[in-house]
Design an enzyme around this catalytic site. Sequence first.
Site, mmCIF file in Angstrom:
data_model
loop_
_atom_site.group_PDB
_atom_site.id
_atom_site.type_symbol
_atom_site.label_atom_id
_atom_site.label_comp_id
_atom_site.label_asym_id
_atom_site.label_seq_id
_atom_site.Cartn_x
_atom_site.Cartn_y
_atom_site.Cartn_z
ATOM 1 N N GLN A 151 0.838 -1.196 0.000
ATOM 2 C CA GLN A 151 0.000 0.000 0.000
ATOM 3 C C GLN A 151 0.872 1.245 0.000
ATOM 4 O O GLN A 151 1.880 1.307 0.683
ATOM 5 C CB GLN A 151 -0.864 -0.034 1.269
ATOM 6 C CG GLN A 151 -2.100 0.825 1.180
ATOM 7 C CD GLN A 151 -3.118 0.452 2.263
ATOM 8 O OE1 GLN A 151 -3.140 -0.680 2.725
ATOM 9 N NE2 GLN A 151 -3.964 1.370 2.632
ATOM 10 N N SER A 194 4.416 -6.178 3.096
ATOM 11 C CA SER A 194 3.059 -6.139 3.661
ATOM 12 C C SER A 194 2.057 -6.749 2.683
ATOM 13 O O SER A 194 2.126 -7.930 2.374
ATOM 14 C CB SER A 194 2.695 -4.697 4.040
ATOM 15 O OG SER A 194 1.482 -4.638 4.739
ATOM 16 N N LEU A 195 1.149 -5.951 2.143
ATOM 17 C CA LEU A 195 0.181 -6.421 1.142
ATOM 18 C C LEU A 195 0.873 -7.181 0.011
ATOM 19 O O LEU A 195 0.342 -8.166 -0.526
ATOM 20 C CB LEU A 195 -0.570 -5.221 0.574
ATOM 21 C CG LEU A 195 -1.233 -5.407 -0.789
ATOM 22 C CD1 LEU A 195 -2.480 -6.257 -0.661
ATOM 23 C CD2 LEU A 195 -1.560 -4.066 -1.427
ATOM 24 N N ARG A 208 -9.017 -8.834 3.601
ATOM 25 C CA ARG A 208 -8.011 -8.164 4.439
ATOM 26 C C ARG A 208 -8.229 -6.653 4.450
ATOM 27 O O ARG A 208 -8.229 -6.015 5.510
ATOM 28 C CB ARG A 208 -6.622 -8.501 3.878
ATOM 29 C CG ARG A 208 -5.441 -7.888 4.622
ATOM 30 C CD ARG A 208 -4.162 -8.282 3.878
ATOM 31 N NE ARG A 208 -2.933 -7.954 4.576
ATOM 32 C CZ ARG A 208 -2.242 -6.834 4.391
ATOM 33 N NH1 ARG A 208 -2.684 -5.910 3.554
ATOM 34 N NH2 ARG A 208 -1.114 -6.627 5.057
ATOM 35 N N HIS A 212 -0.216 -3.149 11.243
ATOM 36 C CA HIS A 212 0.872 -3.933 11.839
ATOM 37 C C HIS A 212 1.075 -3.601 13.323
ATOM 38 O O HIS A 212 2.203 -3.421 13.776
ATOM 39 C CB HIS A 212 2.171 -3.754 11.034
ATOM 40 C CG HIS A 212 2.011 -4.091 9.593
ATOM 41 N ND1 HIS A 212 1.766 -5.385 9.170
ATOM 42 C CD2 HIS A 212 1.982 -3.311 8.478
ATOM 43 C CE1 HIS A 212 1.620 -5.378 7.848
ATOM 44 N NE2 HIS A 212 1.734 -4.141 7.411
ATOM 45 N N GLN A 259 0.931 -11.412 10.258
ATOM 46 C CA GLN A 259 1.463 -10.180 9.682
ATOM 47 C C GLN A 259 0.633 -8.946 10.049
ATOM 48 O O GLN A 259 1.164 -7.848 10.213
ATOM 49 C CB GLN A 259 1.534 -10.326 8.148
ATOM 50 C CG GLN A 259 2.349 -9.252 7.461
ATOM 51 C CD GLN A 259 1.790 -8.918 6.095
ATOM 52 O OE1 GLN A 259 0.757 -8.271 5.983
ATOM 53 N NE2 GLN A 259 2.469 -9.363 5.065
#
Length: 296
Positions: free
Chosen positions: A10, A88-89, A113, A199, A248
Amino acid sequence: MKHAFVFPGQGSQFPGMGKEHYDKSAFAKKLLEQANDILGFRISDIMMSGTEEDLKQTKVTQPAVFLHSVIAYKRMENARPDMVAGHSLGEFSALTANGTLSFEDALNLVSVRATAMQKACELKPSTMAAVLSLDDQKVESICEQIQNETGEIVVPANYNCPGQLVISGTIKGIEIAIEKLKAAGAKRALVLPVGGAFHSPLMEPAKEELKEVIEKTSFHQPTSHVYQNVVARAVFDREEIKQNLIDQLTNAVKWTQSVQVMIKDGANRFTEVGPGRVLQGLIMKIDKSMEVDGVN
């Protein structure tokens, strides 16, 4: 030596993303139309014609970045990664590239998500801040001290490269942290324009929601190792991959550490696949000797 493929998260979105692929490739057009059906709204229109503001909505941003990355990867001829990783993503794009997840299943997980994270953000006002030019251990110690003294949540969230760490937590926790980090010598400590504390423990409700869907999803045998954010090492076992994806959401993205381990395991070339060039810049800051390129 080994060729690593890495996928952005992102923040790499931009107005008009995916348009070039859509216009030039019947295959890309088909995947984007399929995504519109899976998601239940025309994400392709928002990607190609929407404003920057439209693309900032988490439920749009995450599928948009995933789609752009996966289409760019699938359009490459002879892509044979020795290892993959995602920020991440981007881990969902990486797991699609190495065959662990089908395109449809990965997109569905990304959508769940994104929606779950959006809901978690709305439950309690929270934010993130970037901390520049301060030792990681110093940032960790200040975050821990604030939590112990005030009860506010503030934790390291993204280890992006040496001297660049993002922290995540409650509004008050981040405000206190910014003051203390500047006093400790941080060159900059500034709040980021994000919807919430990604996170961090504040994402626990989203984690539960994602876990439920991940456990019902088919994970296939990977064709190459994935270096996952939470553990910063090569993972090949499907059950462990699932657990790391779930963890995560409430744990830090160890990008610096992941890249360092990939290099230790033989990577000498990194190709960033997807919108932007953020990861290329971070990798060069982690190790200037790497060969780095990108496919948009």
